[in-house]
Structures are given as C-alpha cells and as structure tokens.
Design a protein around this motif. Structure first.
Motif, PDB file in Angstrom:
ATOM      1  N   GLY A  47      -7.936 -15.632   1.903  1.00  0.00           N
ATOM      2  CA  GLY A  47      -6.215 -15.312   1.315  1.00  0.00           C
ATOM      3  C   GLY A  47      -6.405 -14.764   0.122  1.00  0.00           C
ATOM      4  O   GLY A  47      -5.323 -14.799  -0.603  1.00  0.00           O
ATOM      5  N   LEU A  48      -7.549 -15.020  -0.581  1.00  0.00           N
ATOM      6  CA  LEU A  48      -7.696 -14.708  -2.040  1.00  0.00           C
ATOM      7  C   LEU A  48      -8.021 -13.161  -2.392  1.00  0.00           C
ATOM      8  O   LEU A  48      -8.157 -12.659  -3.411  1.00  0.00           O
ATOM      9  CB  LEU A  48      -8.837 -15.356  -2.727  1.00  0.00           C
ATOM     10  N   LEU A  49      -8.253 -12.327  -0.983  1.00  0.00           N
ATOM     11  CA  LEU A  49      -8.587 -10.981  -1.314  1.00  0.00           C
ATOM     12  C   LEU A  49      -7.119 -10.234  -1.576  1.00  0.00           C
ATOM     13  O   LEU A  49      -6.753  -9.509  -0.482  1.00  0.00           O
ATOM     14  CB  LEU A  49      -9.246 -10.751   0.205  1.00  0.00           C
ATOM     15  N   SER A  50      -6.733 -10.016  -2.774  1.00  0.00           N
ATOM     16  CA  SER A  50      -5.666  -9.107  -2.913  1.00  0.00           C
ATOM     17  C   SER A  50      -5.920  -7.880  -2.859  1.00  0.00           C
ATOM     18  O   SER A  50      -5.158  -6.897  -2.768  1.00  0.00           O
ATOM     19  CB  SER A  50      -4.895  -9.661  -4.346  1.00  0.00           C
ATOM     20  N   ARG A  51      -7.227  -7.782  -3.118  1.00  0.00           N
ATOM     21  CA  ARG A  51      -7.632  -6.302  -2.998  1.00  0.00           C
ATOM     22  C   ARG A  51      -9.114  -6.168  -1.798  1.00  0.00           C
ATOM     23  O   ARG A  51      -9.808  -7.146  -1.739  1.00  0.00           O
ATOM     24  CB  ARG A  51      -8.374  -5.790  -4.283  1.00  0.00           C
ATOM     25  N   PRO A  52      -9.020  -5.234  -1.048  1.00  0.00           N
ATOM     26  CA  PRO A  52      -8.084  -4.203  -1.026  1.00  0.00           C
ATOM     27  C   PRO A  52      -6.750  -4.523  -0.732  1.00  0.00           C
ATOM     28  O   PRO A  52      -6.372  -5.463  -0.026  1.00  0.00           O
ATOM     29  CB  PRO A  52      -8.726  -3.182   0.039  1.00  0.00           C
ATOM     30  N   SER A  53      -5.848  -3.352  -0.959  1.00  0.00           N
ATOM     31  CA  SER A  53      -4.455  -3.467  -0.698  1.00  0.00           C
ATOM     32  C   SER A  53      -4.127  -3.388   0.885  1.00  0.00           C
ATOM     33  O   SER A  53      -4.859  -2.978   1.356  1.00  0.00           O
ATOM     34  CB  SER A  53      -3.365  -2.909  -1.591  1.00  0.00           C
ATOM     35  N   ALA A  54      -2.834  -3.794   1.251  1.00  0.00           N
ATOM     36  CA  ALA A  54      -2.558  -3.344   2.330  1.00  0.00           C
ATOM     37  C   ALA A  54      -2.443  -2.053   3.071  1.00  0.00           C
ATOM     38  O   ALA A  54      -3.067  -1.731   4.064  1.00  0.00           O
ATOM     39  CB  ALA A  54      -1.025  -4.244   2.720  1.00  0.00           C
ATOM     40  N   ASP A  55      -1.997  -1.174   1.948  1.00  0.00           N
ATOM     41  CA  ASP A  55      -2.090   0.114   2.259  1.00  0.00           C
ATOM     42  C   ASP A  55      -3.382   0.792   2.498  1.00  0.00           C
ATOM     43  O   ASP A  55      -3.705   1.603   3.030  1.00  0.00           O
ATOM     44  CB  ASP A  55      -1.615   0.878   0.905  1.00  0.00           C
ATOM     45  N   GLU A  56      -4.529   0.123   1.676  1.00  0.00           N
ATOM     46  CA  GLU A  56      -5.919   0.542   1.621  1.00  0.00           C
ATOM     47  C   GLU A  56      -6.234   0.253   2.793  1.00  0.00           C
ATOM     48  O   GLU A  56      -7.269   0.955   3.695  1.00  0.00           O
ATOM     49  CB  GLU A  56      -6.635   0.146   0.501  1.00  0.00           C
ATOM     50  N   VAL A  57      -5.853  -0.909   3.427  1.00  0.00           N
ATOM     51  CA  VAL A  57      -6.410  -1.379   4.872  1.00  0.00           C
ATOM     52  C   VAL A  57      -5.863  -0.634   5.904  1.00  0.00           C
ATOM     53  O   VAL A  57      -6.632  -0.273   6.944  1.00  0.00           O
ATOM     54  CB  VAL A  57      -6.228  -2.845   5.006  1.00  0.00           C
TER      55      VAL A  57
END
Length: 426
Positions: free
Chosen positions: A98-108
């Motif tokens: 849950g700490l993985l703000s990166r990559p973003s949702a758009d990148e995923v």
C-alpha cells in the motif's frame, strides 16, 4: 456450466484471454486512484497491485521466455509485483504494498495494455501446448485475483467510517439477537444422506486443475449427511443470542484465544445499531438478511457453531462427493451482486457451488502421489500446505468459470475477510 472448458483453438484462447482481462479492468469501475492504492491489512493487497501482478504473471511466465524480441515494460516491476515466487527473484515486502504510490494507476493500466498487446501477439503465433497451458493457468490465476480485488477492496473501504453510511435508517427486519432468541424455534436443519463407499477424489485429467487437486485417487468414506443449505444469518443470530461468543465450551483452545484477542462478538462487517444488526456490503451497510448464508467467519467460528448446533464441519472429500453428484447452482461473481443470496425453495442440496466458501475440517495437505508443477510455477500451491484449512464450493465473488468439484481453496483458521461460511455435517 461450471468450469471453463480448456480452449481447443488459438481463436478460443484469444477470446477467453480478452474476456478475462476485460473483466478484471471492469471491476475497477467506480474506484478512484486513491481507492486502488489502499491496503487495509497485510493479508490484503491494493487493487492497483492486483492489476499489475496479474500482468507480471503473464510477462514472467509467458512473454519473456516464449515471445521472441519481447520488450520489458519496466524492469523495476519484476521486483515490485512479484508475489511469492522466490525462484524468480527478490520482491517488495507484502505488508508494504500500500506504500507503492508509484507507479501510478495510469501507468499500471498502460502496463496492462502493453502486456495485452504482447500476449495477443504470442497467441497469434499458434503457441505450443506447453505455452498454451501456461496461458490457461495465467487466466485462472487472474480469475482468482478478480475475487481478491473484491474482497480486499471491501475490507479497505469498510475501514472508512464515512464510506458506508446509507443503510442505518432502513432497518425493517427483526435482526436483534434478543428477538431472534425469542422468536426462533430450536435450530432446525434438513439433511441429505450419502452412502458409505469408495469414491474418486481429485481433478479429471482432461480438464484444467491446479497441481494440489491431483492426482485423482480413491478414498473410503463412511456414510454421512450434509445440511441442504449453508448456515444462515438467522441461525447465526440464534448462536449469538445463546451466548455462542461468550461460552468457551464450544470453542477450540486456539479459537477461543483468537476470539478473545480480537474481541469477536459477531461475523466480520456486522455492526449493531440501536439493537438492530447491519452488515457492511459493497453497496454500504444493509439490514441483515436472515435467510442469506452467513459469511465472513473464521474456521474457529464455524467450528464453534457446528459444535453448538450438535453437528460438525464436513470433511473436504464429503463436499467434493456432494458437488460431483449435485447440479445445484448458486450465486457467482458474474451476477455482479457480490453478496450471498438466500437459497431457493425446495428439497435437496442447494448452493453447493457459489454464494459462500464452506469451511471444512480438512487440513490443506498433499494428496497421495502429489507432484508439484515444475519450475517457478511449482511454488503456486505446494509450499503453502501447512497450518491451513480447505474450503470448497466458491462464493459470490468467485468466477463461475473457476468452479469444478475438485477445486480446493485454503486459508488460515483465523482469517475472515473472504466470503467464507459453513455447511453442517453429521
């Protein structure tokens, strides 16, 4: 139809791949980027991580080994989205997903499109049976993560006190434990009987299965009976009203310690408001449906209820025997209800498949002659065969295409966030 037939052509495999992948993406409708990053406990994962991990699976096991000139989307993803495959390499700690703000949702989502383009190209090469089998395994793996997306986001959103607030004003059912105790007759359960004998257990060799469902073998079962339907919310309220959560006589020692430590007084997601019980569902808090199967209970709670009722939990072979002989259908993920529904009227076994996973008293262990898959895919099931119990039958969050009589699910006895319930045996 139960289990999805194994694709017999590249065209069918392509269509099936498209259908499963689009279904996963559709489950994110209505979720914000912030929602998809939530991890409410170590057992659960963020929606964004599920979206990436299921793509990582195809990249790792299908594309990199089998598609010439495949271009890796991002080398960091091999570390970030590995789940538990030690033979593949190091991985990001599970409790910290849950700490993985990166990559973003758009990148995923861009990663998923990259994988889909490459996978369809691989399928168009008329892959060998070995590669096709890996793709089929990946699709079943993704359907399992579709179920986890639903259960994990439910747990995450339920932690927000403002996330679900619409249901409290609409109570109209007699759902208080005191009223259930007054109005209910002694627990009445209808059973279906099965004769003693030798039965075949395990997956048919011609259909898809995981290695833990094999090899097919015979077991001897004494005569037994199963309740015609899973235990309902109304029956569970009777257990609560009778002091089931206060009396250690019904509980295993570890179960009582767990109940005390976690202060369990009701199933997960139940909340009492002004003497009435409500259940947090994916559409908010709703009054308890007395006729629906109880869910979100641990093995310890299920075992305590069975003892209190004067029965026992089934063994996993008993539920497989019943499933093999039963055409009964329940509520699956494809209905988009994602909540157990009351059993249909009539005699005989009901909801053998769907609605709630049913706890068994069987430890998750290998069948005689068990051989794990070769390579990294051998880590999928076998290494978890300790300290867990088997559940059978699928739930309202399970894809119907996954269901088959031999399908074994497994969880630790304290876990409650899955749609887990019980059926009684004697």
């Amino acid at each position: 139809m139960l289990s999805e037939p194994i694709a017999t052509s590249d065209v069918e495999l392509r269509q099936w791949y498209d259908r499963v992948r689009q279904r996963t993406t559709a489950l994110t409708k209505g979720l914000s980027a912030e929602d998809m990053m939530l991890q409410s406990m170590p057992d659960a994962s963020p929606t964004k991580w599920h979206l990436a991990h299921t793509s990582w699976f195809f990249e790792t096991f299908a594309l990199k080994p089998h598609l010439p000139h495949y271009r890796v989307f991002d080398a960091d993803y091999e570390y970030l989205f590995n789940s538990y495959y030690d033979s593949v390499g190091e991985r990001h700690p599970r409790p910290a997903r849950g700490l993985l703000s990166r990559p973003s949702a758009d990148e995923v989502f861009a990663y998923r499109r990259h994988i889909d383009d490459a996978m369809l190209a691989l399928i168009d090469t008329a892959p060998s049976k070995t590669v096709a089998d890996i793709i089929v395994t990946g699709l079943h793996h993704e359907m399992q993560h579709q179920e986890l997306i639903l259960t994990d986001i439910k747990h995450a959103l339920a932690q927000n006190p403002s996330a679900f607030s619409s249901g409290h004003a609409s109570a109209s059912l007699p759902t208080s434990a005191a009223q259930i105790a007054t109005d209910s007759a002694p627990l009445e359960v209808a059973f279906s009987a099965f004769t003693e004998g030798l039965y075949w257990i395990g997956a048919e060799p011609t259909d898809f299965s995981y290695d833990c469902e094999r090899p097919r073998h015979r077991v001897f079962c004494n005569a037994f009976s199963l309740s015609n339907a899973p235990v309902t919310n109304g029956q569970w309220l009777a257990f609560m009203a009778a002091g089931g959560y206060q009396d250690p006589a019904w509980w295993l020692s570890d179960g009582w310690d767990c109940k005390q430590k976690n202060q369990w007084q009701a199933p997960l997601y139940w909340q009492e408001v002004n003497g009435e019980w409500f259940e947090c569902q994916l559409d908010g808090y709703q009054p308890i449906n007395l006729a629906a199967p109880v869910c979100h209970i641990s093995y310890f709670e299920a075992d305590a209820f069975a003892r209190w009722a004067g029965y026992r939990l089934p063994r996993e072979f008993e539920l497989e025997i019943a499933a093999t002989q039963s055409a009964a259908q329940g509520n699956f993920a494809e209905s988009d209800r994602w909540q157990p529904q009351p059993a249909a009227a009539g005699e005989g076994l009901k909801q053998v498949y769907g609605d709630v996973w049913e706890w068994t008293s069987s430890s998750y262990s290998p069948y005689p002659g068990f051989t794990p898959e070769q390579g990294a895919l051998g880590e999928y099931n076998g290494k978890f065969m300790v300290n867990q119990y088997v559940l059978r039958g699928g739930s309202c969050a399970t894809a119907q295409a996954q269901m088959r009589p031999s399908y074994r699910n497994f969880f630790y006895p304290h876990q409650r966030w899955q749609f887990s319930g019980l059926r009684l045996a004697q």
